[in-house]
Scaffold this active site. Structure first.
Site, PDB file in Angstrom:
ATOM      1  N   ASP A   1     -46.448  -2.054   0.058  1.00  0.00           N
ATOM      2  CA  ASP A   1     -45.127  -2.659  -0.140  1.00  0.00           C
ATOM      3  C   ASP A   1     -44.030  -1.712   0.289  1.00  0.00           C
ATOM      4  O   ASP A   1     -43.768  -0.714  -0.372  1.00  0.00           O
ATOM      5  CB  ASP A   1     -44.942  -3.030  -1.607  1.00  0.00           C
ATOM      6  CG  ASP A   1     -43.591  -3.676  -1.869  1.00  0.00           C
ATOM      7  OD1 ASP A   1     -43.016  -4.226  -0.917  1.00  0.00           O
ATOM      8  OD2 ASP A   1     -43.123  -3.620  -3.008  1.00  0.00           O
TER       9      ASP A   1
ATOM     10  N   ASP B   1     -38.033  -8.374   7.245  1.00  0.00           N
ATOM     11  CA  ASP B   1     -38.721  -8.286   5.965  1.00  0.00           C
ATOM     12  C   ASP B   1     -40.095  -8.931   6.023  1.00  0.00           C
ATOM     13  O   ASP B   1     -40.213 -10.147   6.106  1.00  0.00           O
ATOM     14  CB  ASP B   1     -37.863  -8.981   4.903  1.00  0.00           C
ATOM     15  CG  ASP B   1     -38.489  -8.953   3.528  1.00  0.00           C
ATOM     16  OD1 ASP B   1     -39.222  -8.007   3.223  1.00  0.00           O
ATOM     17  OD2 ASP B   1     -38.239  -9.899   2.758  1.00  0.00           O
TER      18      ASP B   1
END
Length: 405
Positions: free
Chosen positions: A101, A277
């Protein structure tokens, strides 16, 4: 790192959210490079086969977190594809399957999985992170972290989570976002160095650069990779073209860029700010731009998936989307605009349906975050995230013009 597996075997694995890429606009202070080395970490892909409820709605919920400045959530129930790594912790190392992440920066492991060794040091601190749809908390340790034989980190901060939500089927999370995001997460320090910070300061990599490569899920190549310290030149088919982080808020607080979008020869979004993203599945655009796109394509909203659905005839008439970033135009072909038809069941669609991966961000342009170039964009273009120079780069790959969907 786990190696790539065949697509058919992955379809039985559980769903989790995409890992995300986001960072503050301000780069770390320049430091003298200790090394010019770079190393690649292979990723394993997991594809959900149990059904995803309204993939567009899940993406819009994430947008609300980003616009509000909250830590973006990592959901275990909404996404169709994720990338994981087997990461060693301790000495001798125990390997854990972690979600990668880059939208958060703390690394943590579930308490029931963590095995303490002689290198495990309790810092006395408590860590706590609130995401948009959950939280995690526990004790803070330092330990040796082994990403691969070339990427070994001494005294890496590790949260040992006694409470956590999400990440079903995984052992925890490897945070590779900016150090800013660790502020206020550990009780006895202002912030904790990320794995990327430590790789750099310990001389393992020569620059704070992260290269990201995905292959389309339907391409038959089920692997992805992160390259720490540089980018993988073997994965690109052109130059890396860089653009500075946007100055427009709130996009400037993430991997934000300025871009315009045209559908064929028709402009649908003039130059404005948004973000790149991987934590967002789709390509999201401002509501006014989305309406123009819907009108041009003839797509109709599909309740099950939350996506626009088109007919075969409409697909045959699709034009390319053109993303102009820093004066360079990137073509997303008609095939790149549709969800992989072989994976329709993973998002609750019909077997023969054709669904567009461009969605409505939920607000009109002018918000300061008018688009998100999500996974469906990034699987067609290589991306580079350069913290040192506060910029993002893109290049074409062998999959830019693929027809695998």
């Amino acid at each position: 790192m786990v190696l790539s597996t065949s697509l058919s075997s992955l379809l039985a694995l559980p769903v989790l959210a995409f890992f995300s890429l986001s960072a503050r606009a301000s780069p770390h202070p320049p430091r003298t490079p200790l090394s010019t080395a770079a190393s690649t970490l292979k990723l394993a892909v997991r594809i959900n086969s149990s059904g995803v409820k309204n993939i567009a709605g899940a993406d819009r919920a994430r947008v609300r977190d980003l616009q509000a400045g909250r830590s973006s959530s990592i959901s275990a129930t909404n996404a169709a594809t994720i990338y994981t790594a087997d990461v060693g912790v301790g000495s001798p190392a125990t390997y854990y399957t972690l979600l990668i992440d880059t939208g958060s920066s703390n690394t943590w492991i579930k308490d029931k999985a963590y095995k303490k060794t002689s290198t495990s040091q309790d810092t006395g601190g408590k860590f706590s992170i609130t995401y948009g749809s959950g939280s995690v908390s526990g004790e803070e340790y330092t330990d040796i972290v082994t990403l691969n034989s070339d990427l070994v980190i001494e005294k890496q901060s590790i949260g040992v989570a006694s409470k956590s939500t999400g990440l079903d089927g995984l052992d925890g999370l490897l945070g590779v976002g900016p150090v800013y995001l660790t502020q206020g997460t550990v009780s006895n320090v202002d912030e904790v160095p990320t794995v990327t910070d430590n790789l750099y300061t310990q001389g393992t990599i020569g620059s704070e650069v992260l290269g990201v490569f995905f292959a389309p899920a339907s391409s038959g190549d089920s692997s992805g990779e992160l390259t720490f310290g540089s980018y993988d030149a073997s994965k690109i088919t052109g130059d890396i073209n860089y653009v500075p982080i946007t100055s427009t808020s709130p996009a400037s607080g993430y991997w934000g860029i300025d871009q315009s979008i045209a559908y064929g020869t028709t402009s649908i979004l003039t130059e404005t700010a948004g973000i790149v993203d991987t934590g967002t599945t789709l390509i999201l655009i401002a509501t006014d731009a989305f309406r123009k796109y819907q009108s041009a394509t003839g797509g109709t909203p599909d309740e099950a998936t939350g996506l626009l659905k088109i007919t075969s005839d409409q697909y045959n008439q699709l034009s390319s989307l053109y993303f102009t970033i820093g004066g360079v135009t990137y073509e997303l072909t008609p095939n790149g605009q549709i969800w992989p038809r072989s994976l329709n069941s993973a998002i609750g669609g019909t077997t023969d349906g054709i669904y567009l991966v461009v969605g409505d961000i939920g607000s009109n342009s002018g918000s300061g975050l008018d688009f998100i170039n999500g996974y469906c964009f990034l699987e067609r273009f290589y991306s580079v995230y350069d913290t040192t120079n506060s910029r993002v780069g893109f290049s074409t790959t062998e999959y830019t013009y693929a027809t695998s969907n």
